[in-house]
Design a protein around this motif. Structure first.
Motif, PDB file in Angstrom:
ATOM      1  N   GLN A 195       0.869  -1.181   0.000  1.00  0.00           N
ATOM      2  CA  GLN A 195       0.000   0.000   0.000  1.00  0.00           C
ATOM      3  C   GLN A 195       0.909   1.235   0.000  1.00  0.00           C
ATOM      4  O   GLN A 195       1.319   1.709   1.051  1.00  0.00           O
ATOM      5  CB  GLN A 195      -0.932   0.011   1.208  1.00  0.00           C
ATOM      6  CG  GLN A 195      -1.895  -1.171   1.196  1.00  0.00           C
ATOM      7  CD  GLN A 195      -3.050  -1.007   2.185  1.00  0.00           C
ATOM      8  OE1 GLN A 195      -3.173   0.010   2.843  1.00  0.00           O
ATOM      9  NE2 GLN A 195      -3.876  -2.020   2.275  1.00  0.00           N
TER      10      GLN A 195
ATOM     11  N   GLU B 180       1.995   5.203  -0.741  1.00  0.00           N
ATOM     12  CA  GLU B 180       1.325   6.503  -0.609  1.00  0.00           C
ATOM     13  C   GLU B 180       2.222   7.612  -1.132  1.00  0.00           C
ATOM     14  O   GLU B 180       3.440   7.445  -1.226  1.00  0.00           O
ATOM     15  CB  GLU B 180       1.002   6.775   0.864  1.00  0.00           C
ATOM     16  CG  GLU B 180      -0.032   5.834   1.441  1.00  0.00           C
ATOM     17  CD  GLU B 180      -0.310   6.132   2.911  1.00  0.00           C
ATOM     18  OE1 GLU B 180       0.581   6.694   3.574  1.00  0.00           O
ATOM     19  OE2 GLU B 180      -1.408   5.808   3.367  1.00  0.00           O
TER      20      GLU B 180
ATOM     21  N   THR C  51       8.395  12.668  -8.047  1.00  0.00           N
ATOM     22  CA  THR C  51       8.996  11.817  -9.083  1.00  0.00           C
ATOM     23  C   THR C  51       8.325  10.445  -9.128  1.00  0.00           C
ATOM     24  O   THR C  51       8.413   9.748 -10.118  1.00  0.00           O
ATOM     25  CB  THR C  51      10.489  11.590  -8.820  1.00  0.00           C
ATOM     26  OG1 THR C  51      10.635  10.849  -7.597  1.00  0.00           O
ATOM     27  CG2 THR C  51      11.241  12.901  -8.692  1.00  0.00           C
TER      28      THR C  51
ATOM     29  N   SER D 170      10.256   6.515  -5.599  1.00  0.00           N
ATOM     30  CA  SER D 170      10.294   5.664  -4.400  1.00  0.00           C
ATOM     31  C   SER D 170       9.050   4.792  -4.302  1.00  0.00           C
ATOM     32  O   SER D 170       9.128   3.626  -3.908  1.00  0.00           O
ATOM     33  CB  SER D 170      10.454   6.522  -3.145  1.00  0.00           C
ATOM     34  OG  SER D 170       9.357   7.391  -3.011  1.00  0.00           O
ATOM     35  N   GLN D 171       7.891   5.334  -4.684  1.00  0.00           N
ATOM     36  CA  GLN D 171       6.668   4.529  -4.642  1.00  0.00           C
ATOM     37  C   GLN D 171       6.770   3.366  -5.633  1.00  0.00           C
ATOM     38  O   GLN D 171       6.343   2.243  -5.335  1.00  0.00           O
ATOM     39  CB  GLN D 171       5.446   5.389  -4.982  1.00  0.00           C
ATOM     40  CG  GLN D 171       5.057   6.393  -3.907  1.00  0.00           C
ATOM     41  CD  GLN D 171       5.847   7.683  -3.989  1.00  0.00           C
ATOM     42  OE1 GLN D 171       6.760   7.837  -4.793  1.00  0.00           O
ATOM     43  NE2 GLN D 171       5.517   8.634  -3.124  1.00  0.00           N
TER      44      GLN D 171
ATOM     45  N   SER E  55       9.482   1.993  -6.645  1.00  0.00           N
ATOM     46  CA  SER E  55      10.431   1.022  -6.061  1.00  0.00           C
ATOM     47  C   SER E  55       9.691   0.076  -5.112  1.00  0.00           C
ATOM     48  O   SER E  55       9.902  -1.139  -5.139  1.00  0.00           O
ATOM     49  CB  SER E  55      11.530   1.750  -5.283  1.00  0.00           C
ATOM     50  OG  SER E  55      12.364   2.482  -6.132  1.00  0.00           O
ATOM     51  N   GLN E  56       8.825   0.660  -4.283  1.00  0.00           N
ATOM     52  CA  GLN E  56       8.050  -0.177  -3.346  1.00  0.00           C
ATOM     53  C   GLN E  56       7.169  -1.163  -4.096  1.00  0.00           C
ATOM     54  O   GLN E  56       7.103  -2.349  -3.764  1.00  0.00           O
ATOM     55  CB  GLN E  56       7.118   0.690  -2.501  1.00  0.00           C
ATOM     56  CG  GLN E  56       7.756   1.513  -1.421  1.00  0.00           C
ATOM     57  CD  GLN E  56       6.671   2.353  -0.743  1.00  0.00           C
ATOM     58  OE1 GLN E  56       5.660   1.847  -0.280  1.00  0.00           O
ATOM     59  NE2 GLN E  56       6.871   3.639  -0.708  1.00  0.00           N
TER      60      GLN E  56
ATOM     61  N   GLN F 245      13.807  12.813  -1.742  1.00  0.00           N
ATOM     62  CA  GLN F 245      13.677  11.488  -2.346  1.00  0.00           C
ATOM     63  C   GLN F 245      13.931  10.383  -1.322  1.00  0.00           C
ATOM     64  O   GLN F 245      13.202   9.395  -1.268  1.00  0.00           O
ATOM     65  CB  GLN F 245      14.684  11.374  -3.500  1.00  0.00           C
ATOM     66  CG  GLN F 245      14.379  10.276  -4.468  1.00  0.00           C
ATOM     67  CD  GLN F 245      13.055  10.478  -5.182  1.00  0.00           C
ATOM     68  OE1 GLN F 245      12.741  11.571  -5.621  1.00  0.00           O
ATOM     69  NE2 GLN F 245      12.254   9.446  -5.263  1.00  0.00           N
TER      70      GLN F 245
ATOM     71  N   GLU G 133      11.173  10.064   1.224  1.00  0.00           N
ATOM     72  CA  GLU G 133      10.023   9.395   0.620  1.00  0.00           C
ATOM     73  C   GLU G 133      10.236   7.882   0.560  1.00  0.00           C
ATOM     74  O   GLU G 133       9.328   7.097   0.794  1.00  0.00           O
ATOM     75  CB  GLU G 133       9.818   9.958  -0.783  1.00  0.00           C
ATOM     76  CG  GLU G 133       8.428   9.704  -1.336  1.00  0.00           C
ATOM     77  CD  GLU G 133       8.081  10.720  -2.406  1.00  0.00           C
ATOM     78  OE1 GLU G 133       7.599  11.794  -2.039  1.00  0.00           O
ATOM     79  OE2 GLU G 133       8.295  10.447  -3.586  1.00  0.00           O
ATOM     80  N   LEU G 134      11.468   7.498   0.248  1.00  0.00           N
ATOM     81  CA  LEU G 134      11.775   6.071   0.119  1.00  0.00           C
ATOM     82  C   LEU G 134      11.583   5.341   1.445  1.00  0.00           C
ATOM     83  O   LEU G 134      11.100   4.215   1.480  1.00  0.00           O
ATOM     84  CB  LEU G 134      13.216   5.896  -0.394  1.00  0.00           C
ATOM     85  CG  LEU G 134      13.689   4.467  -0.610  1.00  0.00           C
ATOM     86  CD1 LEU G 134      12.853   3.761  -1.679  1.00  0.00           C
ATOM     87  CD2 LEU G 134      15.157   4.443  -1.008  1.00  0.00           C
TER      88      LEU G 134
ATOM     89  N   PHE H  96       7.509   5.452   4.421  1.00  0.00           N
ATOM     90  CA  PHE H  96       6.371   4.550   4.577  1.00  0.00           C
ATOM     91  C   PHE H  96       6.613   3.507   5.651  1.00  0.00           C
ATOM     92  O   PHE H  96       5.690   3.018   6.273  1.00  0.00           O
ATOM     93  CB  PHE H  96       6.043   3.875   3.235  1.00  0.00           C
ATOM     94  CG  PHE H  96       7.027   2.821   2.813  1.00  0.00           C
ATOM     95  CD1 PHE H  96       6.763   1.488   3.042  1.00  0.00           C
ATOM     96  CD2 PHE H  96       8.210   3.167   2.190  1.00  0.00           C
ATOM     97  CE1 PHE H  96       7.660   0.505   2.654  1.00  0.00           C
ATOM     98  CE2 PHE H  96       9.115   2.201   1.803  1.00  0.00           C
ATOM     99  CZ  PHE H  96       8.851   0.864   2.033  1.00  0.00           C
TER     100      PHE H  96
END
Lengths: 447, 310
Positions: A241, A243, A255, A258-259, A261-262, B264, B267-268, B271
């Motif tokens: 999930q 965000e 960008t 990172s999301q 990448s997850q 960046q 953000e990585l 979560f």
């Protein structure tokens, strides 16, 4: 000489800036009066359309805030500036076009009361919206449009305190049980669980890894709730999930690296995407530049704009969960009328999902105001009572009919439609599945 | 060391490097915006919030030249930069020059006003909906050792490096660059030496418009990415200028890259490890870093101690 030139230039620049400033908002307010009259003779139509009231003529409603005995003033709280203006402007155009039709062809509400919109720019910001609400609340009988889940949440207590009705241009299921909110359409949660059920009903999608990518706010939560409900009922897991920050004036550039990448790390194969349209292009760019990772994305309805139909990644890998029919599909009874009204009263407006929703809101408000007039009461309390007295809000197939009555008895539409991008059709959306209802749709509890 | 272990284990090395590269590219874009702030501050002592308007207009004018008037893409970039230069010169001549000698606060408020006015002008001319630049870079990547670099990002980094080199050379070797430094340090003494403050201010605003137009282009690339809020991204670059040192081109670039990387990387990892920080910690993180650096170095990493603050 030099000074004169500079003054002339300064005056020219100032007038250009002023024109630009005016173009951003108040033009919309003027459109109502400036709308071209219909070709048909409006007075005849107004007389003929008095059905339902012949046996028992209502008493004339008393003038009050927002109603001077002749004109009903309705508020619109929407972003006409900022990132979400791309949604607010067509929504408001849809409101305006339908009320232009009511004014010009039906002679107004119940054939006698013209409707005028009072449009205020919220910039999609709850605190700005609160200020604009306070500025106009005494000038309107109700708000036909309030855009944005955070904005509606910020204003709900005031609406209740002031006995005002507001039409949320947002589909959170939390609105269903609110007596002061004129909810229409299937809630976001419904879009999400129907879309996920539809996806897994296709044999080739069995076993695909499900994930979500949602904005980190109340709006993002709505879609995620729907996906979680579907996952529980289908017995599948949500692998990731992810965000991202919701749009705001202070948000930095996104960008989505990172999301992604997850999501890629979690092996996500189908991603339910809960965002406004301002982020869809950037996500498509990030995915298209991520070689070897091409998940399917199913977007919640506000994630779409017509220009996206030309984006190659979306053409190959995107579905949109929404409702109703493809634009121009005249097998749907209300579609031909929508196209005619748009072409007549908003000829410069391109076919647009949000225009359609604004049109539906105006349809709903018209039915409620007709009931209030039939009750002889256009006061704020009278309009809330009218919502409780209407059995059903109907939309001629453009959206599912909505069981109305007292808030605790309301039943939103349980169906959703699935579309995919096609640059060759209006709105850039082609229907893949119409009116899909998950077998567990009726079990969702609207609180 | 032990505390870092679970963090490092949760994200693969490739992801880490990938996000590092992405942060560098984002930081380069912020740096371009910050350079626009620096050139005006260095010459006039004014923090120019209208820089965001130049970014916005640059993006839309590139679209106008390339898509509407169908001029070659690279020529469109140059024309948009020229338009940015002209816009800066015109605004300085018509608005800012009349405020010379006024309190800095007044001038700053005028530049903020210009930002919001230009935002409305852009919406009135081009509409509120997203526009697609259709640049030739989007969708193209090069891959080195498993790490992807998009053509868009590579161009952004190249632009930043080129502009930084040009700035350093300009301030060091050109008479106008030296005049800017002299005027900012002591306008009256500069005037006594025959330096025209009027010309210096005008050129500084023009250069800011030119560089910001290039920054606008870098944010406009991608799919349907041109939208009226592009100008507000300039505010996100503001911490870059502050922490780098308000009058230092090198500081602007280093500051931009730091901000891009911090955003960046936050953000990585947010979560998983920053849930306690509430929603969207990556939006706040650059400001936290800025505050920390200013506590240690009040004039920024490369700033001149004499710089006046507002």
């Amino acid at each position: 000489m030099d000074k004169r030139w500079r003054r002339l230039l300064a005056a020219f620049l100032a007038s250009m800036l002023l024109l630009g400033a005016c173009g951003g908002r108040d033009d919309d307010n003027d459109n109502g009066d400036a709308a071209p009259p219909a070709d048909d003779t409006p007075t005849d139509t107004a007389d003929d359309d008095d059905d339902g009231n012949d046996d028992e003529p209502p008493g004339d409603p008393e003038p009050g805030p927002g109603f001077d005995g002749e004109t009903i003033r309705l508020g619109v709280l929407t972003p006409t500036s900022g990132v979400v203006a791309i949604i607010g402007e067509p929504l408001t155009a849809g409101n305006q076009a339908y009320f232009d039709y009511v004014n010009e062809e039906l002679g107004g509400i119940a054939g006698q009361y013209r409707v005028e919109l009072v449009i205020e720019d919220t910039a999609y910001d709850p605190s700005t919206a609160t200020q604009r609400y306070a500025a106009v609340r005494d000038d309107v009988v109700a708000f036909v449009q309030i855009l944005g889940t955070p904005v509606v949440n910020a204003l709900l207590a005031d609406l209740i305190d002031d006995d005002l009705v507001g039409g949320p241009a947002t589909l959170d299921s939390a609105w269903v049980r609110q007596p002061n909110l004129m909810a229409i359409g299937g809630p976001y949660q419904t879009q999400a669980f129907n879309a996920i059920d539809w996806w897994y009903s296709q044999d080739e999608n069995e076993g695909t890894v499900l994930c979500t990518l949602a904005s980190d706010d109340e709006y993002g939560d709505t879609g995620v709730e729907g996906v979680e409900f579907a996952a529980d009922n289908l017995g599948i897991d949500i692998a990731v999930q992810a965000e991202f920050p919701a749009p705001s004036p202070t948000r930095a550039a996104q960008t989505f690296e990172s999301q992604i990448s997850q999501l890629q790390g979690g092996g996500c194969e189908v991603i339910f995407f809960v965002a406004t349209a301002s982020d869809t292009g950037q996500v498509a760019t990030a995915l298209s530049e991520n070689t070897g990772y091409n998940p399917t994305v199913i977007g919640q309805s506000p994630s779409w704009l017509g220009p996206f139909a030309g984006i190659p990644y979306l053409q190959e890998n995107f579905y949109l969960a929404s409702e109703g029919a493809e634009y121009g599909d005249e097998s749907v009874p209300g579609m031909a009328e929508l196209v005619r009204i748009k072409d007549t009263y908003a000829p410069d407006q391109a076919p647009d999902l949000y225009f359609n929703f604004g049109y539906l809101q105006a349809m709903a408000m018209t039915q409620i105001l007709e009931q209030a007039v039939a009750n002889g009461d256009l006061s704020r309390e009278g309009i809330i009572q009218a919502m409780a007295d209407v059995d059903e809000l109907t939309f001629d197939g453009l959206s599912g009919d909505y069981g109305y009555g007292p808030a605790e008895d309301r039943v939103p539409p349980l169906v959703s439609s699935i579309f995919r991008p096609n640059p060759d059709v209006p709105m850039g959306l082609e229907a893949v599945e119409r009116d899909w209802e998950a077998p567990f749709a009726g079990d969702y509890v609207y609180e | 060391m032990n505390a870092l272990a679970p963090v490092l284990a949760s994200v693969s090395g490739t992801d880490f490097i990938q996000n590092l590269v992405s942060g560098l590219a984002l930081g380069s874009k912020y740096a371009l915006i910050a350079l626009g702030f620096v050139v005006v501050f260095r010459a006039t002592g004014v923090i120019n919030f209208a820089n965001g308007a130049f970014v916005l207009v640059g993006a839309y004018m590139t679209y106008q030249f390339f898509q509407t008037w169908e001029i070659n893409f690279y020529l469109s970039i140059l024309l948009a930069m020229a338009f940015g230069f002209l816009l800066g010169v015109v605004l300085e001549a018509l608005v800012l020059r009349r405020l010379v000698g006024e309190a800095p606060f007044t001038v700053i408020m005028v530049t903020i006003g210009l930002l919001f006015v230009m935002d409305n002008v852009v919406t009135a001319v081009w509409g509120a909906t997203n526009l697609d630049l259709g640049d030739p870079w989007t969708g193209n990547v090069v891959e080195v050792g498993g790490v992807r670099m998009s053509h868009r990002d590579l161009w952004a980094m190249a632009f930043t490096a080129t502009v930084l080199a040009a700035f350093l050379a300009f301030f060091r070797f050109s008479s106008m660059g030296l005049a800017m430094r002299a005027t900012a340090a002591d306008p009256e003494a500069a005037l006594a030496q025959g330096i025209s403050a009027r010309a210096v201010y005008r050129v500084a605003w023009g250069i800011a418009g030119l560089v910001a137009a290039l920054a606008g282009l870098t944010f406009a690339t991608g799919n349907a990415n041109i939208q009226p809020t592009l100008g507000l991204i300039a505010l996100a670059a503001f911490p870059a200028m502050i922490l780098g040192g308000m009058d230092s081109p090198l500081g602007a670039v280093i500051g931009g890259i730091i901000i891009g990387l911090v955003q960046q990387m936050t953000e990585l990892y947010a979560f998983e490890y920053l849930e306690w920080a509430g929603r969207n910690p990556q939006t706040v993180a650059p400001y936290v870093v800025m505050i920390i650096i200013l506590l240690v170095r009040p004039y920024g990493l490369f700033g001149t101690p004499e710089v006046r603050r507002v």
